[in-house]
Scaffold this active site. Structure first.
Site, PDB file in Angstrom:
ATOM      1  N   ASN A   1       0.848  -1.190   0.000  1.00  0.00           N
ATOM      2  CA  ASN A   1       0.000   0.000   0.000  1.00  0.00           C
ATOM      3  C   ASN A   1       0.880   1.235   0.000  1.00  0.00           C
ATOM      4  OD1 ASN A   1      -2.297  -1.491   0.237  1.00  0.00           O
ATOM      5  ND2 ASN A   1      -2.737  -0.940   2.351  1.00  0.00           N
TER       6      ASN A   1
ATOM      7  N   ASP B   1      -4.786  -5.451   2.464  1.00  0.00           N
ATOM      8  CA  ASP B   1      -5.988  -6.227   2.784  1.00  0.00           C
ATOM      9  C   ASP B   1      -5.879  -7.685   2.358  1.00  0.00           C
ATOM     10  OD1 ASP B   1      -7.550  -4.255   4.051  1.00  0.00           O
ATOM     11  OD2 ASP B   1      -7.827  -3.281   2.110  1.00  0.00           O
TER      12      ASP B   1
ATOM     13  N   PRO C   1      -5.601 -10.738   8.117  1.00  0.00           N
ATOM     14  CA  PRO C   1      -6.367 -10.428   9.339  1.00  0.00           C
ATOM     15  C   PRO C   1      -6.521  -8.924   9.482  1.00  0.00           C
ATOM     16  CG  PRO C   1      -4.113 -11.105   9.861  1.00  0.00           C
ATOM     17  CD  PRO C   1      -4.294 -11.327   8.398  1.00  0.00           C
ATOM     18  N   ASP C   2      -7.668  -8.493  10.025  1.00  0.00           N
ATOM     19  CA  ASP C   2      -7.822  -7.066  10.342  1.00  0.00           C
ATOM     20  C   ASP C   2      -7.257  -6.876  11.751  1.00  0.00           C
ATOM     21  OD1 ASP C   2      -8.856  -4.563  11.341  1.00  0.00           O
ATOM     22  OD2 ASP C   2     -10.113  -4.535   9.549  1.00  0.00           O
TER      23      ASP C   2
ATOM     24  N   LYS D   1     -15.315  -1.354  13.383  1.00  0.00           N
ATOM     25  CA  LYS D   1     -14.091  -1.866  14.016  1.00  0.00           C
ATOM     26  C   LYS D   1     -14.166  -1.768  15.541  1.00  0.00           C
ATOM     27  CE  LYS D   1     -11.388  -1.295   9.941  1.00  0.00           C
ATOM     28  NZ  LYS D   1     -10.218  -1.926   9.360  1.00  0.00           N
TER      29      LYS D   1
HETATM   30  O1  C5P Z   1     -10.621  -1.008   6.583  1.00  0.00           O
HETATM   31  P1  C5P Z   1      -9.521  -0.024   6.452  1.00  0.00           P
HETATM   32  O2  C5P Z   1      -8.244  -0.619   5.925  1.00  0.00           O
HETATM   33  O3  C5P Z   1      -9.847   1.202   5.656  1.00  0.00           O
HETATM   34  O4  C5P Z   1      -9.269   0.493   7.949  1.00  0.00           O
HETATM   35  C1  C5P Z   1      -8.209   1.280   8.301  1.00  0.00           C
HETATM   36  C2  C5P Z   1      -7.841   1.028   9.746  1.00  0.00           C
HETATM   37  O5  C5P Z   1      -7.827  -0.358  10.026  1.00  0.00           O
HETATM   38  C3  C5P Z   1      -6.441   1.502  10.032  1.00  0.00           C
HETATM   39  O6  C5P Z   1      -6.382   1.883  11.389  1.00  0.00           O
HETATM   40  C4  C5P Z   1      -5.617   0.259   9.747  1.00  0.00           C
HETATM   41  O7  C5P Z   1      -4.371   0.277  10.455  1.00  0.00           O
HETATM   42  C5  C5P Z   1      -6.515  -0.832  10.246  1.00  0.00           C
HETATM   43  N1  C5P Z   1      -6.375  -2.114   9.511  1.00  0.00           N
HETATM   44  C6  C5P Z   1      -5.869  -3.211  10.163  1.00  0.00           C
HETATM   45  N2  C5P Z   1      -5.753  -4.418   9.513  1.00  0.00           N
HETATM   46  C7  C5P Z   1      -6.130  -4.547   8.235  1.00  0.00           C
HETATM   47  C8  C5P Z   1      -6.671  -3.447   7.546  1.00  0.00           C
HETATM   48  C9  C5P Z   1      -6.771  -2.240   8.220  1.00  0.00           C
HETATM   49  O8  C5P Z   1      -5.513  -3.093  11.341  1.00  0.00           O
HETATM   50  N3  C5P Z   1      -6.014  -5.708   7.627  1.00  0.00           N
END
Ligand code: C5P
Length: 411
Positions: free
Chosen positions: A213, A282, A310-311, A350
C-alpha cells in the site's frame, strides 16, 4: 522541524574535544527559533573560540565571572534569569565533579549553582574518554547530579578522538536538540504503555514482487515520537519504511500483515493505548512462488488467488482488554471521498472509540496533512499542519480522553 520559539537557552560549554559539536547544536537551537546565550569555561575556549559561538548565537559570549560588560558585575545571576533551560554540552568529567560539590570558581559552574533550581532546568551532555566515563567516580557523580535534579543525558558509543573505542562520546547535536525539545513537552502520557503500528505491509508474490500500500510511515513515526516526548513507553511495529527510529522508542520491524498482526497481538497484551496507523494490505497471495514468475512468450499474465489478511485493529479492539476498557484503540481511515461517512462507519464496524480520518491521496508521502477525529459525540477537525504538529495535537487530545475511558473500566 521542532519548534523552540519563545525559549531562551543558555548553552554552556566545558572543556572537551566535543566542543566542536556545540557549534552545530547552537545552530539547531537558533534554527528552531530559540534565543541562545553561550557561556564557556576557560578550558572550552581551548577547543573552540568564543568568536565562533558569538557568530552562531548572534549574542555576546561570556567566559569570566568578572566580566565588566555586566553593569552589576553579576553575570552568573543575570545570564540564568529568564532562561528556559541551561544545557551544558559538552559536560566534562571535571565539570560534573565540580557541580556535585556546589563549587563555583568559574562563571559556568557559578551560574549553574546560582540558577533557580525549580524553574531553570539543567541538562548535561557528558563527553569524555571511555575510561573516564566508566570510572566509579564519574558514575557516582552522574547519579548524584541526577538526584540533585539535573537531567543527565546518556553518552554515545564509538570511536573516540583519543583513538580508543567505547562509551563516552557526546551524543550528536541533533540528539541533544531532540532531547531538549522533548523535555519541554508536557508529560501528559507519563508512564503509559503505547503501542503503534506504522507504514505499509508488503505481501510477497515471488522473491522479487509483492503487494503493498502507499504509506511513508511518517504519521505513525511522528505519533511514536510525540507519545515518547509526552512521557509514554512506546513500542512501534513498523512495516518496510525508510525512516529513522525516534530516540527512546522501541521499534520492531515486520514485513507482512501476518507478521504485523502477530507482533501487535503479542504487545497489545500489556499496552494501554493502541494506535493503528499502518496501511495494512488487505490481501495476500494464497500461494507464494519460491521461484521468480517468468514472462511467457504467449504474453500470458499470471493469475493469482488472493486471500484476506487479518484485520489487526478489529482483532485488538474486539479482544478482552479493549472490551473491558483496559486498552484504548485508535484507528486511522484514509479515504478518497465521503470521509466523514466512511470513517464513521469504520469506527463502529471496528469498534474503536476514536477514528482518525484523512484524505488518502492528499497525505501519502507528504510532510503535512489534515485530520478529522471522530468519536461517539461527533467530528472535530485538526487543520492542515505538519505531521509532527498534528501528532502532538492528537497525543494531547488522546491524553484527555484516557482518564475518562479508564474510569469506565468494565469488570
Ligand atoms: O478497513 P480499512 O483498511 O480502511 O481500515 C483502516 C484502519 O484499520 C487503520 O487503522 C488500519 O491500520 C486498520 N487495519 C488493520 N488491519 C487490516 C486493515 C486495516 O488493522 N487488515
Amino acid at each position: 522541524m521542532k519548534d523552540l520559539s519563545q525559549k531562551h537557552i543558555v548553552l554552556g560549554l566545558s572543556g572537551g574535544i566535543a566542543c566542536y559539536k556545540a557549534a552545530e547544536l547552537c545552530r539547531l537551537l537558533i534554527k528552531a527559533g530559540a534565543s541562545v546565550q553561550v557561556v564557556m569555561t576557560d578550558a572550552a575556549t581551548q577547543f573552540i573560540t568564543p568568536v565562533t559561538m558569538q557568530a552562531l548565537s548572534s549574542n555576546e559570549v561570556f567566559v569570566s565571572q568578572w566580566d565588566e560588560r555586566q553593569a552589576n558585575n553579576m553575570a552568573h545571576i543575570n545570564l540564568s534569569r529568564g532562561a528556559s533551560a541551561i544545557v551544558v554540552a559538552p559536560a566534562s568529567a571535571d565539570f560534573m565533579a565540580k557541580l556535585i560539590h556546589g563549587r563555583a570558581d568559574d562563571l559556568l559552574s557559578l551560574m549553574c549553582l546560582a540558577r533557580p533550581i525549580e524553574s531553570t532546568p539543567l541538562m548535561l551532555a557528558p563527553a569524555m574518554n571511555k575510561e573516564m566515563w566508566s570510572h566509579p567516580a564519574t558514575q557516582r557523580n552522574v547519579a548524584q547530579l541526577t538526584q540533585d535534579g539535573a537531567f543527565v543525558l546518556g553518552v554515545a558509543q564509538g570511536d573516540q578522538a583519543c583513538g580508543e573505542t567505547g562509551d563516552g562520546r557526546m551524543l550528536e547535536p541533533i540528539e541533544i536538540f531532540e532531547e531538549l525539545c522533548d523535555f519541554f513537552v508536557p508529560k501528559v502520557l507519563k508512564g503509559r504503555q503505547v503501542l503503534i503500528n506504522a507504514g505499509p505491509t508488503f505481501e510477497p508474490i515471488d522473491p522479487v514482487r509483492g503487494l503493498t500500500n502507499l504509506s511513508s510511515g511518517k504519521m505513525g513515526f511522528a505519533l511514536a515520537s510525540a507519545a515518547k516526548a509526552a512521557g509514554a513507553h512506546v513500542r512501534l511495529i513498523s512495516g518496510p519504511v525508510h525512516l529513522p527510529t525516534p530516540r527512546g522508542v522501541q521499534r520492531i520491524n515486520v514485513q507482512t500483515a501476518k507478521e504485523m498482526h502477530d507482533q501487535v497481538m503479542q504487545h497489545a497484551a500489556n499496552a494501554e493505548v493502541f494506535i493503528a496507523c499502518a496501511a495494512v494490505a488487505d490481501w495476500r497471495v494464497k500461494t507464494y512462488s519460491q521461484a521468480k514468475l517468468k514472462k511467457t512468450t504467449e504474453h500470458q499474465a499470471p493469475e493469482f488467488e488472493l486471500e484476506e489478511n487479518p484485520d489487526i485493529l478489529s482483532a485488538v479492539a474486539h479482544g478482552d482488554r479493549a472490551l473491558h476498557q483496559e486498552l484504548y484503540c485508535v484507528g486511522f481511515s484514509a479515504e478518497t471521498h465521503d470521509l466523514v461517512k466512511h470513517a464513521s462507519e469504520k469506527r463502529l464496524r471496528k469498534r474503536v472509540p476514536l477514528m482518525v480520518g484523512n484524505v488518502g491521496p492528499l497525505t501519502f508521502g507528504q510532510d503535512d496533512n489534515e485530520l478529522i477525529l471522530i468519536d461517539e459525540r461527533g467530528v472535530k477537525t485538526l487543520e492542515r499542519n505538519s505531521k509532527e504538529k498534528l501528532a502532538h495535537l492528537l497525543i494531547s487530545d488522546l491524553a484527555e480522553r484516557l482518564p475518562v475511558f479508564f474510569e469506565g473500566k468494565k469488570r
